[in-house]
Design an enzyme around this catalytic site. Sequence first.
Site: not given
Length: 585
Positions: A308, A377, A395, A429, A447
């Site tokens: 990303q 985060d 994540d 994943d 999230d």
Amino acid sequence: MAKRRTGTTTFLVLTFVVSFCSFVYEFVYSELLTVMYGETVTQYVITVGLYFFSLGIGAALSDDLNPDSHGGNFFRTEVFLAAVAPAGFLLVIGLNSVRIPPAVPAELLWVVARLPVVAVGFLSGFELPLLTHMVDELGDDGEAAPAWLRRLGGRVHGSVIAVLRLFWDVERKTGTRSGLSVVLAMDYVGGLAGAVLYARVLYPGWGLIPTIFVLALLNAVAALVFIVRFGEWSWTPLDVRAPLVRRVPTVLLVVCLLLTVSYGGVVAKHDTADERLSELYLEQHIENEYRPGAMRAQVVSQGTTPYQHVIRYKRTWTGAGPNPYFTGDTERCLRLGSAIQMCDSWADSYHNGLVDVPMSMFERGPETKVLVVGGGDWVAIDHLRKYDVTVDQVDLDAEFMNRTKNDPFFSRWHHDSYEYERLNTTIADGYQYLRKTDEQYDLVLLDIPGATNDDLLKLYSKEFYGSVRRHLTSDGVLVTWTYSADSYPEHHKAFVNTVGAAGFTRQLPYWAWEDIDSDGETERIERFYVLAPGDRRPLGVENGTAYVNRYADRYRDRRWQPVPHYRGVRVNTIFHPNYDILIDT
């Protein structure tokens, strides 16, 4: 007797270079249109289709070019490509940076954004026919390549012919080969090199903006090499009947030289060029989300992980009257790709909604097991830590997660929650993790970024939600944020039908609340859904969390409802995606 020098080797190198550029232009424009408009599969398929169509038109019209000026027309083609390709790239960025009047039809913008693909494809269609004609004109005594390369090529050729004989009627050709076969062979090699280098080096290492200028520089250099090698003023004259290029318009030659120098400077300072152009686009794009002159954006930092584009920026209220978005004049925000993820004013309240509201339905202790999909985060983990629950987190983006650990912007909110003793983090994943794990969870929190591109489609699919449902305990629920049904009705309908098809029959919708601009009024922050495959316990206000107690009047009347079904709206699945579920940001 001296060997006749025909320059075939130079032609093969030029063919390799121009085919390399041609293939990579196709990839660059496909990715650019995906970044701007989303829907990866759609953009790639349409771009490739338009590109090959334009190549065919260019190739068909190449016979109408003056047969006595193949060399001159090849030079013109390369100069035009060097000028048009970056200009078209910047045009697409510009269309997504400036404010377009609402009266302009979206269909017109769609067409204009794809004209550069047509132009570059059309010009590239001239290249191979022109090169083929010139190779045939030059001739080839079979010794243009080094002896070792000819021997290697002969062995490979013999091996391939042996295989072909098993299936076709073959008569091996030796000696001089047709210009078409020579040029096509090198074209395919250049295409393969372009695909590999773009995927492994140019795009991940340099990004789209420097890559387009690298390609344009190669086209300009190819044009200059061609006229120096094959013009009547050539420094290395050839034993041919006539030079391939007799005259070049002075203006065109000057343009080629200027483009070469300019692009060389951009490539030499590619980091600076990439950063500045990206910032200009991003800042304008962000400002356009508000009414004209109301907000100023300043990109603080940006970078790309393997998964990303991470953008940090400040937004400053410059409009008339009180600031309705946040307290004060300036605050910090985060975007992943084109979608906003977090700002100072609502970072806490968003996670209150994601975590603190559904935790009112469960025991607060280690016996409650929670799965967090995403949350790189670490802020959701910080909120869960308050309840001493057991947390599994999955994540995909390890690089982003490592960056956020010690970054002041994030650490202000996560308070080093990555060190929580009841946390088990898996880098994987989420879709694949749920397919392989045997764990059962009381609470699953999604999230994850919004559904803004094809890469995220599987996290909004029937198969994914079905996997979540199968990993819930008998009282377990799924919680996810969603886009507003009022603002994105097509997305909402596809989302609801998809979760329903995955076996979720009950829903409990609610909002997160906060007075984010300190005006004494509580505002809605984010929309959430609790989803379950059957009846579940109510949202507990009396025994709720501190956040739920603070806004008890907002949550006391929250009740479970049936998950609705919309007729004529297709479910989003892995193998039959419904692109209505994607959000155009």
